[in-house]
Design a protein around this motif. Structure first.
Motif, short mmCIF file in Angstrom:
data_model
loop_
_atom_site.label_atom_id
_atom_site.label_comp_id
_atom_site.label_asym_id
_atom_site.label_seq_id
_atom_site.Cartn_x
_atom_site.Cartn_y
_atom_site.Cartn_z
N HIS A 154 0.86 -1.18 0.00
CA HIS A 154 0.00 0.00 0.00
C HIS A 154 0.89 1.23 0.00
O HIS A 154 1.78 1.35 0.83
CB HIS A 154 -0.90 0.03 1.24
CG HIS A 154 -1.78 -1.16 1.38
ND1 HIS A 154 -2.90 -1.37 0.62
CD2 HIS A 154 -1.69 -2.24 2.20
CE1 HIS A 154 -3.47 -2.51 0.96
NE2 HIS A 154 -2.75 -3.07 1.92
N ASP A 155 0.67 2.13 -0.94
CA ASP A 155 1.40 3.40 -0.97
C ASP A 155 0.51 4.46 -0.33
O ASP A 155 -0.60 4.72 -0.79
CB ASP A 155 1.75 3.80 -2.40
CG ASP A 155 2.82 2.91 -3.00
OD1 ASP A 155 2.82 2.75 -4.23
OD2 ASP A 155 3.65 2.38 -2.24
N LEU A 156 1.02 5.09 0.74
CA LEU A 156 0.25 6.08 1.48
C LEU A 156 0.99 7.41 1.50
O LEU A 156 2.21 7.44 1.68
CB LEU A 156 0.05 5.64 2.93
CG LEU A 156 -0.73 4.36 3.17
CD1 LEU A 156 -0.69 3.99 4.63
CD2 LEU A 156 -2.16 4.54 2.73
N SER A 157 0.26 8.50 1.33
CA SER A 157 0.84 9.83 1.50
C SER A 157 0.45 10.33 2.88
O SER A 157 -0.73 10.30 3.25
CB SER A 157 0.30 10.79 0.43
OG SER A 157 0.78 10.41 -0.83
N ILE A 158 1.44 10.80 3.64
CA ILE A 158 1.22 11.23 5.00
C ILE A 158 2.22 12.33 5.32
O ILE A 158 3.26 12.43 4.66
CB ILE A 158 1.36 10.03 5.98
CG1 ILE A 158 0.86 10.37 7.36
CG2 ILE A 158 2.77 9.51 5.99
CD1 ILE A 158 0.72 9.16 8.28
N GLN A 159 1.91 13.17 6.29
CA GLN A 159 2.83 14.22 6.68
C GLN A 159 4.05 13.62 7.37
O GLN A 159 3.93 12.65 8.12
CB GLN A 159 2.15 15.21 7.63
CG GLN A 159 1.08 16.02 6.97
CD GLN A 159 0.42 16.99 7.93
OE1 GLN A 159 0.64 16.93 9.13
NE2 GLN A 159 -0.38 17.88 7.38
N ALA A 160 5.20 14.20 7.13
CA ALA A 160 6.44 13.68 7.70
C ALA A 160 6.45 13.77 9.23
O ALA A 160 7.11 13.00 9.90
CB ALA A 160 7.63 14.43 7.13
N THR A 161 5.69 14.71 9.79
CA THR A 161 5.67 14.89 11.24
C THR A 161 4.60 14.05 11.93
O THR A 161 4.41 14.18 13.13
CB THR A 161 5.45 16.37 11.59
OG1 THR A 161 4.25 16.82 10.96
CG2 THR A 161 6.62 17.23 11.13
N SER A 162 3.92 13.19 11.19
CA SER A 162 2.89 12.33 11.78
C SER A 162 3.52 11.25 12.66
O SER A 162 4.71 10.97 12.55
CB SER A 162 2.07 11.65 10.68
OG SER A 162 1.42 12.61 9.89
N HIS A 204 9.40 11.29 11.16
CA HIS A 204 10.65 11.96 10.80
C HIS A 204 11.71 11.83 11.89
O HIS A 204 12.90 11.90 11.60
CB HIS A 204 10.40 13.43 10.46
CG HIS A 204 10.05 14.29 11.64
ND1 HIS A 204 8.84 14.20 12.28
CD2 HIS A 204 10.76 15.23 12.29
CE1 HIS A 204 8.82 15.06 13.28
NE2 HIS A 204 9.98 15.71 13.31
N MET A 205 11.30 11.61 13.13
CA MET A 205 12.28 11.51 14.22
C MET A 205 13.03 10.18 14.19
O MET A 205 14.16 10.10 14.68
CB MET A 205 11.58 11.68 15.57
CG MET A 205 10.96 13.04 15.77
SD MET A 205 12.14 14.37 15.80
CE MET A 205 12.71 14.25 17.48
N VAL A 206 12.42 9.13 13.64
CA VAL A 206 13.11 7.83 13.55
C VAL A 206 13.74 7.62 12.18
O VAL A 206 14.35 6.58 11.94
CB VAL A 206 12.16 6.64 13.89
CG1 VAL A 206 11.69 6.74 15.31
CG2 VAL A 206 11.01 6.55 12.93
N GLY A 207 13.60 8.59 11.28
CA GLY A 207 14.30 8.53 10.00
C GLY A 207 13.46 8.08 8.82
O GLY A 207 14.02 7.73 7.78
#
Length: 156
Positions: free
Chosen positions: A70-78, A114-117
């Motif tokens: 599944h390809d999902l678009s999500i905010q990097a800060t989620s 984004h915090m775990v890379g």
């Protein structure tokens, strides 16, 4: 957003090539700062300045289940918890029934992507929690015994 002024030293700026750095030149010599969800104060990224104020960076994550991608678009800060909520809509598994693994480690719901890379086009593995899966199987067996036709050894 938190704005802080940085102090410029004229001697050091002339030694480095004469003048202000390209990042600071566009903002009138001020360095823009941002407070990350982890509590760290860092210099604001160049890509966010060009993207507009208040606009979050969207990334595409490829989530692998046992049988599908599944390809999902999500905010990097989620957070991974928010990702589980999106996956529950697609996979019909409740968020507490899911286990998400990134780079070989299971991630907690409150960890930020984004915090775990996690970056654009990275892969995340989703597994069904084995304890919940086993409980479902046992629950189905019990409902069949209890809810099934009554056992009557004597025919009437």
């Amino acid at each position: 957003m938190v704005k802080l002024r940085s102090k410029r030293f004229s001697k050091s700026s002339t030694k480095l090539g004469g003048g202000v750095s390209p990042a600071a030149a566009g903002s009138g010599g001020e360095i823009k700062w941002e407070l990350r969800p982890g509590g760290m104060l860092v210099q604001k990224r160049e890509s966010q300045e060009n993207g507009g104020a208040g606009e979050e960076t969207m990334i595409t994550i490829r989530v692998s289940t046992v049988s599908k991608w599944h390809d999902l678009s999500i905010q990097a800060t989620s957070t991974f918890g928010e990702l589980k909520i999106l996956l529950s809509i697609i996979t019909k598994l409740e968020p507490h029934e899911q286990r998400l693994l990134f780079k070989g480690k299971e991630r907690d719901d409150d960890e930020h992507l984004h915090m775990v890379g996690v970056r654009d086009k990275d892969k995340v593995l989703m597994l069904e929690d084995p304890a919940i899966k086993e409980g479902k199987l046992l629950g189905l067996t019990r409902t069949r015994i209890i809810g099934g036709p009554p056992y009557c050894p004597i025919s009437v």
